[in-house]
Each structure stands twice: as structure tokens, then as C-alpha cells.
Motif scaffolding. Structure first.
Motif, mmCIF file in Angstrom:
data_model
loop_
_atom_site.group_PDB
_atom_site.id
_atom_site.type_symbol
_atom_site.label_atom_id
_atom_site.label_comp_id
_atom_site.label_asym_id
_atom_site.label_seq_id
_atom_site.Cartn_x
_atom_site.Cartn_y
_atom_site.Cartn_z
ATOM 1 N N PHE A 42 0.727 -1.481 0.351
ATOM 2 C CA PHE A 42 -0.378 -0.042 0.158
ATOM 3 C C PHE A 42 0.794 1.293 0.076
ATOM 4 C CE2 PHE A 42 -3.638 -2.421 1.641
ATOM 5 C CZ PHE A 42 -4.812 -2.035 0.902
ATOM 6 N N ARG A 43 0.562 2.269 -0.739
ATOM 7 C CA ARG A 43 1.107 3.572 -0.388
ATOM 8 C C ARG A 43 -0.202 4.647 -0.291
ATOM 9 N NH1 ARG A 43 4.954 2.006 -5.424
ATOM 10 N NH2 ARG A 43 2.516 2.062 -6.364
ATOM 11 N N ARG A 44 0.224 5.168 0.628
ATOM 12 C CA ARG A 44 -0.817 6.614 1.283
ATOM 13 C C ARG A 44 -0.449 8.208 0.326
ATOM 14 N NH1 ARG A 44 -4.217 6.420 6.223
ATOM 15 N NH2 ARG A 44 -4.889 8.565 6.050
ATOM 16 N N TYR A 45 -1.056 8.369 0.132
ATOM 17 C CA TYR A 45 -0.421 9.852 -0.610
ATOM 18 C C TYR A 45 -1.824 10.533 0.130
ATOM 19 C CZ TYR A 45 2.286 7.125 -3.606
ATOM 20 O OH TYR A 45 3.158 6.280 -4.789
ATOM 21 N N GLU A 46 -1.252 12.009 0.605
ATOM 22 C CA GLU A 46 -1.798 13.048 1.419
ATOM 23 C C GLU A 46 -1.769 14.357 1.166
ATOM 24 O OE1 GLU A 46 -1.895 12.707 6.090
ATOM 25 O OE2 GLU A 46 -2.222 9.872 6.379
ATOM 26 N N LEU A 47 -3.328 15.039 1.406
ATOM 27 C CA LEU A 47 -2.720 16.452 0.902
ATOM 28 C C LEU A 47 -4.513 17.312 1.361
ATOM 29 C CD1 LEU A 47 -2.481 18.676 -1.164
ATOM 30 C CD2 LEU A 47 -4.249 18.126 -2.271
ATOM 31 N N VAL A 48 -3.321 18.264 2.677
ATOM 32 C CA VAL A 48 -3.415 18.003 3.449
ATOM 33 C C VAL A 48 -4.145 19.024 3.441
ATOM 34 C CG1 VAL A 48 -3.199 18.494 6.056
ATOM 35 C CG2 VAL A 48 -2.391 17.176 5.326
ATOM 36 N N GLY A 49 -5.241 19.582 4.035
ATOM 37 C CA GLY A 49 -6.148 20.974 3.884
ATOM 38 C C GLY A 49 -6.937 20.928 5.173
ATOM 39 N N VAL A 50 -8.131 21.863 4.806
ATOM 40 C CA VAL A 50 -9.476 21.966 5.837
ATOM 41 C C VAL A 50 -9.763 20.325 5.403
ATOM 42 C CG1 VAL A 50 -11.531 23.178 6.386
ATOM 43 C CG2 VAL A 50 -10.177 24.323 5.369
ATOM 44 N N THR A 108 -8.644 16.435 4.005
ATOM 45 C CA THR A 108 -7.973 15.993 4.329
ATOM 46 C C THR A 108 -7.800 15.449 2.609
ATOM 47 O OG1 THR A 108 -6.525 16.118 6.347
ATOM 48 C CG2 THR A 108 -5.759 14.331 4.546
ATOM 49 N N GLU A 109 -7.527 15.453 1.617
ATOM 50 C CA GLU A 109 -7.593 13.727 0.797
ATOM 51 C C GLU A 109 -6.874 13.360 0.629
ATOM 52 O OE1 GLU A 109 -9.257 13.089 -3.271
ATOM 53 O OE2 GLU A 109 -9.738 14.823 -2.018
ATOM 54 N N ILE A 110 -6.926 11.860 0.879
ATOM 55 C CA ILE A 110 -6.392 10.891 1.240
ATOM 56 C C ILE A 110 -6.598 9.447 -0.736
ATOM 57 C CG2 ILE A 110 -5.407 8.530 2.243
ATOM 58 C CD1 ILE A 110 -6.269 10.238 4.308
ATOM 59 N N ARG A 111 -5.362 9.320 -1.300
ATOM 60 C CA ARG A 111 -5.312 8.020 -2.053
ATOM 61 C C ARG A 111 -4.212 7.443 -1.706
ATOM 62 N NH1 ARG A 111 -1.665 9.883 -6.594
ATOM 63 N NH2 ARG A 111 -0.942 8.220 -7.310
ATOM 64 N N LEU A 112 -5.156 5.884 -1.904
ATOM 65 C CA LEU A 112 -4.883 4.753 -1.378
ATOM 66 C C LEU A 112 -4.431 4.425 -2.449
ATOM 67 C CD1 LEU A 112 -6.756 3.797 1.164
ATOM 68 C CD2 LEU A 112 -3.976 4.197 1.889
ATOM 69 N N VAL A 113 -3.002 3.804 -2.974
ATOM 70 C CA VAL A 113 -2.447 2.557 -4.083
ATOM 71 C C VAL A 113 -2.179 1.223 -3.735
ATOM 72 C CG1 VAL A 113 -0.808 2.491 -6.413
ATOM 73 C CG2 VAL A 113 -2.286 4.699 -5.213
ATOM 74 N N LEU A 114 -2.469 0.220 -3.974
ATOM 75 C CA LEU A 114 -2.382 -1.022 -3.861
ATOM 76 C C LEU A 114 -1.667 -1.685 -4.871
ATOM 77 C CD1 LEU A 114 -2.710 -3.606 -2.334
ATOM 78 C CD2 LEU A 114 -4.418 -4.102 -3.006
ATOM 79 N N SER A 115 -0.053 -2.193 -5.267
ATOM 80 C CA SER A 115 0.507 -2.681 -6.306
ATOM 81 C C SER A 115 0.492 -3.638 -5.542
ATOM 82 C CB SER A 115 1.404 -1.385 -6.577
ATOM 83 O OG SER A 115 1.739 -1.454 -5.718
ATOM 84 N N ALA A 116 0.688 -4.655 -6.993
ATOM 85 C CA ALA A 116 1.597 -6.104 -6.827
ATOM 86 C C ALA A 116 2.661 -6.500 -7.736
ATOM 87 C CB ALA A 116 0.255 -7.198 -6.614
ATOM 88 N N ASP A 117 3.090 -7.142 -7.964
ATOM 89 C CA ASP A 117 3.515 -7.774 -9.030
ATOM 90 C C ASP A 117 3.242 -8.907 -9.379
ATOM 91 O OD1 ASP A 117 5.049 -5.283 -9.974
ATOM 92 O OD2 ASP A 117 7.211 -6.325 -7.700
ATOM 93 N N VAL A 118 2.712 -9.687 -10.613
ATOM 94 C CA VAL A 118 1.952 -10.636 -10.735
ATOM 95 C C VAL A 118 2.391 -11.900 -11.876
ATOM 96 C CG1 VAL A 118 -0.495 -12.048 -10.969
ATOM 97 C CG2 VAL A 118 -0.266 -10.245 -10.051
ATOM 98 N N GLN A 157 -12.012 11.438 0.755
ATOM 99 C CA GLN A 157 -11.700 12.554 1.783
ATOM 100 C C GLN A 157 -11.836 12.514 3.343
ATOM 101 O OE1 GLN A 157 -13.844 15.999 0.506
ATOM 102 N NE2 GLN A 157 -12.436 16.838 -1.051
ATOM 103 N N TYR A 158 -11.295 13.241 4.152
ATOM 104 C CA TYR A 158 -11.294 12.224 5.773
ATOM 105 C C TYR A 158 -11.247 13.893 6.219
ATOM 106 C CZ TYR A 158 -9.344 10.760 10.542
ATOM 107 O OH TYR A 158 -9.746 10.505 11.305
#
Length: 193
Positions: free
Chosen positions: A98-106, A108-118, A142-143
Motif C-alpha cells: 500500500f502507498r498512501r498519499y495525503e493532500l492536507v487542507g481543511v 484531507t484528500e487521501i489517495r490509497l494505492v495498492l500494487s502487486a507484481d503478478v 476525503q477525510y
């Protein structure tokens, strides 16, 4: 309920049941291909890393593959002593993260990314085929950290959705590998006199 209404409802139910049984037994296949979709290998071993990030993928992936008619064997239960005699296909999923990206403001915009090698190993027209692919699925939400509830409940729901989405992408690619390389010849156009 009048007898006429009851008879009509029974007839409608009978027609629907007959239609659904007829559709499932007709040898459903993709348009453009002469034969129904089938896999050259009946059983598929699913190898997924044994850790807490990878474990939640096992159930949705197994369910999706079983829904496609694939006989799934858990890679953890397979050893050289109990291998079946028939050829096996394999799906190996590694490096799940998992990777979690946050854009903090009033908010919080959160983008969760799940990656795998198949890696897929199967037979196609009697020839062994191996394909490796990185797969990534993502979702944003948004959170509001200033809310009364400090729990990120939507984040855990998003994680479940990401596992289901990754399982769907893996099974879709597995089906794509099993598709015939050439489509059937198109029907000759009718000539009108």
C-alpha cells in the motif's frame, strides 16, 4: 389474488426459469469465437506471499477464479509430494504494498494505492506461457480530521475495495491469457437478389 392472476404469474415464472436454464446450457461463448471459453489447464495454483498485507487478497482472488470455473489450489498447501499428475497453471502474486498519499487542507484528500507484481504461468494451445505484469489499483477519498469521530472508517472500507479490485484485475488478465489468439472467420455476407 384471482385464479387468472395466479396462472399468469406462474406462466411468467415458468418462462423466465426456462429461459435462464436454456441460456446457461447453450454453451455461452464470446462473440467472434467458435467455441466456448475454456482453459487449457484445469487446476491453477495461487501463490500469494504469507504476510498481513497479502493475506486479505487470497479470499477475493479465489472467489473470482472459482466463479470463472477455475479449480483453485492454495500454493501454501502444495508440496512436491502431493502435486497432481495433470498439468497445473500458476498465478504468483508478490510485492503487495500500500502507498498512501495525503493532500492536507481543511479536508484531507487521501489517495490509497495498492500494487502487486503478478506472474501467470499456463498453457495456451499446448505451449507454456509465462507473463509477468505489475498491477496497480487506486482510490481517493476525503477525510475530515476535525470531525467528532477520529477513526478513519472510510479508509478501511477503501482497503477492502482495493483488494477486491486487485483480485478482479488479476482474474481478468488470467482470462485474457486463455483467450484464443485468432478469432473465427466472419460469416459471409448475404447477397440480396
Amino acid at each position: 389474488m384471482t385464479p387468472q392472476t395466479l396462472i399468469k404469474a406462474t406462466l411468467v415464472a415458468a418462462v423466465l426459469a426456462t429461459g435462464s436454464f436454456g441460456l446457461t446450457g447453450c454453451g455461452f461463448h464470446l462473440r467472434g469465437f467458435e467455441a466456448p471459453l475454456h482453459f487449457d489447464v484445469a487446476k491453477t495454483v495461487v501463490n500469494i506471499e504469507d504476510n498481513k498485507t497479502a493475506f486479505p487478497l487470497k479470499l477475493p482472488l479465489s472467489k473470482r477464479l472459482k466463479a470463472l470455473g477455475v479449480d483453485v489450489i492454495d500454493g501454501m498447501s502444495v508440496s512436491s509430494d502431493n502435486l497432481p499428475a495433470e498439468p497445473l497453471a500458476a498465478i504468483t502474486v508478490k510485492n503487495i504494498q500500500f502507498r498512501r498519499y495525503e493532500l492536507v487542507g481543511v479536508l484531507t484528500e487521501i489517495r490509497l494505492v495498492l500494487s502487486a507484481d503478478v506472474t501467470y504461468q499456463t498453457l495456451q494451445n499446448g505451449e507454456p506461457v509465462t507473463l509477468s505484469n505489475p498491477i496497480q489499483v487506486e482510490r481517493s477519498y476525503q477525510y475530515n480530521e476535525a470531525s467528532v469521530s477520529t477513526e478513519d472508517q472510510q479508509g478501511s472500507q477503501i482497503r477492502d475495495w482495493l483488494y477486491d479490485s486487485l483480485a478482479r484485475r488479476i482474474s481478468d488478465q488470467y482470462v485474457a491469457i486463455g483467450l484464443p489468439n485468432t478469432a473465427s472467420t466472419p460469416a459471409k455476407p448475404m447477397i440480396k437478389p
